[in-house]
Design a protein around this motif. Structure first.
Motif, PDB file in Angstrom:
ATOM      1  N   PRO A  72       0.827  -1.214   0.000  1.00  0.00           N
ATOM      2  CA  PRO A  72       0.000   0.000   0.000  1.00  0.00           C
ATOM      3  C   PRO A  72       0.858   1.260   0.000  1.00  0.00           C
ATOM      4  O   PRO A  72       2.077   1.197   0.215  1.00  0.00           O
ATOM      5  N   SER A  73       0.233   2.389  -0.227  1.00  0.00           N
ATOM      6  CA  SER A  73       0.910   3.683  -0.222  1.00  0.00           C
ATOM      7  C   SER A  73       1.795   3.849   1.016  1.00  0.00           C
ATOM      8  O   SER A  73       1.362   3.560   2.131  1.00  0.00           O
ATOM      9  N   PRO A  74       3.011   4.342   0.828  1.00  0.00           N
ATOM     10  CA  PRO A  74       3.884   4.608   1.986  1.00  0.00           C
ATOM     11  C   PRO A  74       3.222   5.559   2.988  1.00  0.00           C
ATOM     12  O   PRO A  74       3.490   5.462   4.187  1.00  0.00           O
ATOM     13  N   ASN A  75       2.368   6.441   2.517  1.00  0.00           N
ATOM     14  CA  ASN A  75       1.672   7.358   3.439  1.00  0.00           C
ATOM     15  C   ASN A  75       0.705   6.601   4.345  1.00  0.00           C
ATOM     16  O   ASN A  75       0.548   6.956   5.520  1.00  0.00           O
ATOM     17  N   ALA A  76       0.079   5.575   3.791  1.00  0.00           N
ATOM     18  CA  ALA A  76      -0.829   4.753   4.608  1.00  0.00           C
ATOM     19  C   ALA A  76      -0.022   3.993   5.661  1.00  0.00           C
ATOM     20  O   ALA A  76      -0.408   3.922   6.834  1.00  0.00           O
ATOM     21  N   ILE A  77       1.097   3.448   5.236  1.00  0.00           N
ATOM     22  CA  ILE A  77       1.944   2.698   6.177  1.00  0.00           C
ATOM     23  C   ILE A  77       2.462   3.619   7.264  1.00  0.00           C
ATOM     24  O   ILE A  77       2.470   3.280   8.459  1.00  0.00           O
ATOM     25  N   SER A  78       2.847   4.817   6.869  1.00  0.00           N
ATOM     26  CA  SER A  78       3.385   5.703   7.882  1.00  0.00           C
ATOM     27  C   SER A  78       2.297   6.189   8.841  1.00  0.00           C
ATOM     28  O   SER A  78       2.547   6.329  10.038  1.00  0.00           O
ATOM     29  N   ALA A  79       1.079   6.343   8.353  1.00  0.00           N
ATOM     30  CA  ALA A  79      -0.033   6.663   9.274  1.00  0.00           C
ATOM     31  C   ALA A  79      -0.228   5.540  10.296  1.00  0.00           C
ATOM     32  O   ALA A  79      -0.490   5.805  11.482  1.00  0.00           O
ATOM     33  N   LEU A  80      -0.078   4.311   9.858  1.00  0.00           N
ATOM     34  CA  LEU A  80      -0.232   3.181  10.783  1.00  0.00           C
ATOM     35  C   LEU A  80       0.909   3.143  11.793  1.00  0.00           C
ATOM     36  O   LEU A  80       0.691   2.968  12.992  1.00  0.00           O
ATOM     37  N   GLU A 128     -19.606   6.373  12.084  1.00  0.00           N
ATOM     38  CA  GLU A 128     -20.045   6.931  10.797  1.00  0.00           C
ATOM     39  C   GLU A 128     -18.889   7.197   9.840  1.00  0.00           C
ATOM     40  O   GLU A 128     -19.107   7.664   8.722  1.00  0.00           O
ATOM     41  N   CYS A 129     -17.659   6.924  10.256  1.00  0.00           N
ATOM     42  CA  CYS A 129     -16.480   7.107   9.388  1.00  0.00           C
ATOM     43  C   CYS A 129     -16.507   8.476   8.706  1.00  0.00           C
ATOM     44  O   CYS A 129     -16.258   8.566   7.485  1.00  0.00           O
ATOM     45  N   VAL A 130     -16.815   9.512   9.445  1.00  0.00           N
ATOM     46  CA  VAL A 130     -17.041  10.838   8.850  1.00  0.00           C
ATOM     47  C   VAL A 130     -15.823  11.316   8.056  1.00  0.00           C
ATOM     48  O   VAL A 130     -15.935  11.720   6.894  1.00  0.00           O
ATOM     49  N   SER A 131     -14.667  11.248   8.674  1.00  0.00           N
ATOM     50  CA  SER A 131     -13.481  11.784   8.012  1.00  0.00           C
ATOM     51  C   SER A 131     -13.131  10.975   6.756  1.00  0.00           C
ATOM     52  O   SER A 131     -12.827  11.546   5.698  1.00  0.00           O
ATOM     53  N   LEU A 132     -13.201   9.664   6.871  1.00  0.00           N
ATOM     54  CA  LEU A 132     -12.901   8.801   5.721  1.00  0.00           C
ATOM     55  C   LEU A 132     -13.909   9.031   4.587  1.00  0.00           C
ATOM     56  O   LEU A 132     -13.531   9.116   3.406  1.00  0.00           O
ATOM     57  N   ARG A 133     -15.186   9.162   4.946  1.00  0.00           N
ATOM     58  CA  ARG A 133     -16.200   9.405   3.923  1.00  0.00           C
ATOM     59  C   ARG A 133     -15.957  10.756   3.234  1.00  0.00           C
ATOM     60  O   ARG A 133     -16.073  10.870   2.012  1.00  0.00           O
ATOM     61  N   ASN A 134     -15.597  11.757   4.013  1.00  0.00           N
ATOM     62  CA  ASN A 134     -15.284  13.063   3.414  1.00  0.00           C
ATOM     63  C   ASN A 134     -14.128  12.953   2.427  1.00  0.00           C
ATOM     64  O   ASN A 134     -14.172  13.514   1.330  1.00  0.00           O
ATOM     65  N   THR A 135     -13.090  12.239   2.844  1.00  0.00           N
ATOM     66  CA  THR A 135     -11.902  12.099   1.992  1.00  0.00           C
ATOM     67  C   THR A 135     -12.251  11.394   0.684  1.00  0.00           C
ATOM     68  O   THR A 135     -11.832  11.826  -0.395  1.00  0.00           O
ATOM     69  N   TYR A 136     -13.029  10.315   0.788  1.00  0.00           N
ATOM     70  CA  TYR A 136     -13.356   9.562  -0.423  1.00  0.00           C
ATOM     71  C   TYR A 136     -14.303  10.363  -1.318  1.00  0.00           C
ATOM     72  O   TYR A 136     -14.144  10.381  -2.548  1.00  0.00           O
ATOM     73  N   GLU A 172      -5.320   7.928   4.181  1.00  0.00           N
ATOM     74  CA  GLU A 172      -4.020   8.305   3.603  1.00  0.00           C
ATOM     75  C   GLU A 172      -3.817   7.647   2.244  1.00  0.00           C
ATOM     76  O   GLU A 172      -3.238   8.250   1.333  1.00  0.00           O
ATOM     77  N   ALA A 173      -4.274   6.412   2.117  1.00  0.00           N
ATOM     78  CA  ALA A 173      -4.138   5.716   0.832  1.00  0.00           C
ATOM     79  C   ALA A 173      -4.926   6.451  -0.261  1.00  0.00           C
ATOM     80  O   ALA A 173      -4.439   6.625  -1.382  1.00  0.00           O
ATOM     81  N   ILE A 174      -6.128   6.880   0.086  1.00  0.00           N
ATOM     82  CA  ILE A 174      -6.984   7.548  -0.913  1.00  0.00           C
ATOM     83  C   ILE A 174      -6.384   8.890  -1.335  1.00  0.00           C
ATOM     84  O   ILE A 174      -6.442   9.274  -2.514  1.00  0.00           O
TER      85      ILE A 174
END
Lengths: 354, 354
Positions: free
Chosen positions: B38-46, B61-69, B253-255
């Protein structure tokens, strides 16, 4: 537009979980989370995870995690089912054993998700009243097509003994008995030891409460091999990979760290008992809890008033809309600091009301 | 014992996912995973996650993730639903829109989980034959109570154009049309742009394929606000918190890392085209793929023989039991190295057979 929906949707009234505020200024005593972080071993497994492996699907059968949990409980891995939190496990159990049936027995005051599952899976429940806030197992030894009780019960916190559960199982050989043990680690008596002798019992467990892993979403069912096979048939017709790679990894380490579980649950139990004493001294009826929360009722003071007073003072607790328990509040046990603050503020609330 | 089970269980035949070997010695071309992490940014967030927060429930409600997508797709967050992988999202969509209905149209060769959902939710499907391995959208412009197609289709990899989907939507104003875009990032044409104009389309997406995050379990549905509300009613009657804290964090982060998505999907497309050419030169019929896999058929050589030969040589591919596609193999696209090895071995297999 409504014709777009199936009949299932039209009959649903969703569960409403406790608020998850995003600003972090609240003392959160409303969703029975642990005030303590998960086991350091679980955290360290996550920190050192091989994140590149996320490109691969996780083990659909959670073999290693099931072995670890089975070993901890003294059962075989064939007796263990894993899901994405115990709510998913409960839903799967309702679908596997109760869907379309009538006369499934449950307490009239219990986890408020049970009636929601009944709607989702077209189950007609028969509600058995609590007696003096207690589940009386003998009341469930009548004709039925299934039984579910929470032990300790929610939102009361009151538990039943293993002997009572055993008697319940003996008297229900024809039906599946679900025992929801979400809170058992805080002083309850587990029915897991009965799995080897009874083919009709399914015990539901979670890492969300006593393991401080609500954010990870891991729950279990423990029961006879045939019951678990039925659960797997439903799971594999729904989602092959319900538990993600990181959740499987961290859950295993958390389960192995028995000392940490004992330390944190002991602290929570001690805090609960201190809090209960202080609330009794303030004039509350405090039900006898074996869980990580207290259910409290004040004869004179409206629970809604207390709920709002606490919220204004940045403390969230749970107040239910169900008329049967509308005069009470469910208070999750936080740290000693949290609970002293809570008791101080609720004492002020009593003063303000008078 | 079987009386313990609901009627639902008795009618189920579970989905069988591709094998997930635990020993790591195989080149895995059997479950359409990405060969890239996966994206290095996703890995670094983890890596930098506040793991102590795992004690709290994740945002239900996954508000932040839904906003990002939503932002990435150019829709509103009210148009976005998140679930524990796109299989869960598909299951929720079947339950929300199709449960109990008859005459739901689907291709007779497609993702083999669809008929499983039909059994689970008591849906009677009408299967529409492919023509020359293609979904012909005009064939779905007939009376129906719902439509589902995968675009690109699986396991063929063949896509349809956005104009064809638009025509399909125009001709089905009375029913919900699900477009499963699990593989769309590898050269397919997305229907997401049609969501603003049609209230009957629901597009299903996943991070498991093009984002290299099969192990994280994150899938989406994108559609009209009313359709998403129906999905949420079902979700909140099943599991309040289906997407865990770490999954929400890494998915965002991946998105956001669109460059990385483009780089990895471009590499996979280039490898696919090179592999397709070599396989054609070996005498295979290679369907025209817009996905991260190829469906190949050899006129003379039994697919079972090839499957076993490859497996003996530590390469896993997918061979389906469905008689309609039993003479073909589905080959996930790995790295260039993986695919050269695969082509060398399948060339040997052809020699061995002759």
């Amino acid at each position: 537009m409504s014709d777009f929906f199936s009949e299932t949707v039209k009959r649903l009234t969703p569960y409403i979980p406790g608020e998850q505020p995003k600003d972090g200024v609240y003392i959160k005593l409303n969703t029975n989370e642990s005030p303590y972080p998960p086991s350091p071993n679980a955290i360290s497994a996550l920190k050192n995870a091989d994140f590149e492996k996320l490109r691969l699907y996780p083990d659909p059968e959670c073999v290693s995690l099931r072995n670890t949990y089975a070993n901890y409980l003294g059962v075989s891995s064939e007796n263990v089912f894993v899901g994405n939190g115990s709510d998913e496990v409960l839903a799967t159990a309702f679908q596997t054993f109760f869907a379309g049936k009538n006369n499934v027995l449950m307490p009239n005051i219990s986890y408020s998700f049970y009636p929601v599952y009944c709607n989702l899976y077209n189950v007609r429940a028969t509600e058995i009243p609590l007696k003096d806030w207690r589940v009386v197992c003998d009341d469930y030894c009548v004709a039925n097509n299934g039984v579910i009780i929470a032990n300790p019960n929610a939102p009361t916190g009151v538990g039943v003994s293993c002997a009572e559960i055993e008697n319940l199982l003996k008297n229900n050989p024809q039906s599946v008995v679900l025992i929801d043990e979400a809170y058992v680690d805080f002083g309850g008596q587990s029915a897991v030891g009965l799995v080897k002798d009874f083919d009709n019992v399914l015990v539901i467990r979670t890492l969300s409460k006593s393991y401080g892993l609500a954010g990870l979403r891991v729950g279990f069912a423990v029961g006879g091999k045939k019951l678990i096979e039925g659960m797997n048939t439903v799971k594999n017709s729904f989602n092959s990979y319900p538990v993600d790679f990181l959740a499987q990894l961290a859950a295993e380490e958390a389960i192995k760290d028995v000392d940490y579980l004992n330390q944190t649950t002991s602290k929570i139990i001690a805090t609960r008992e201190r809090t209960a004493l202080r609330l009794k001294n303030l004039g509350f009826n405090v039900l006898d809890s074996s869980a990580n929360f207290l259910f409290i009722i004040h004869k004179e003071i409206d629970a809604g008033f207390l709920f709002n007073y606490l919220k204004q003072n940045k403390i969230l607790v749970r107040w239910f809309s169900d008329p049967k328990i509308k005069n009470g509040l469910r208070i999750s046990i936080g740290t000693d600091f949290d609970m002293e603050k809570f008791c101080d503020i609720i004492a002020n609330a009593l003063e303000a009301f008078r």
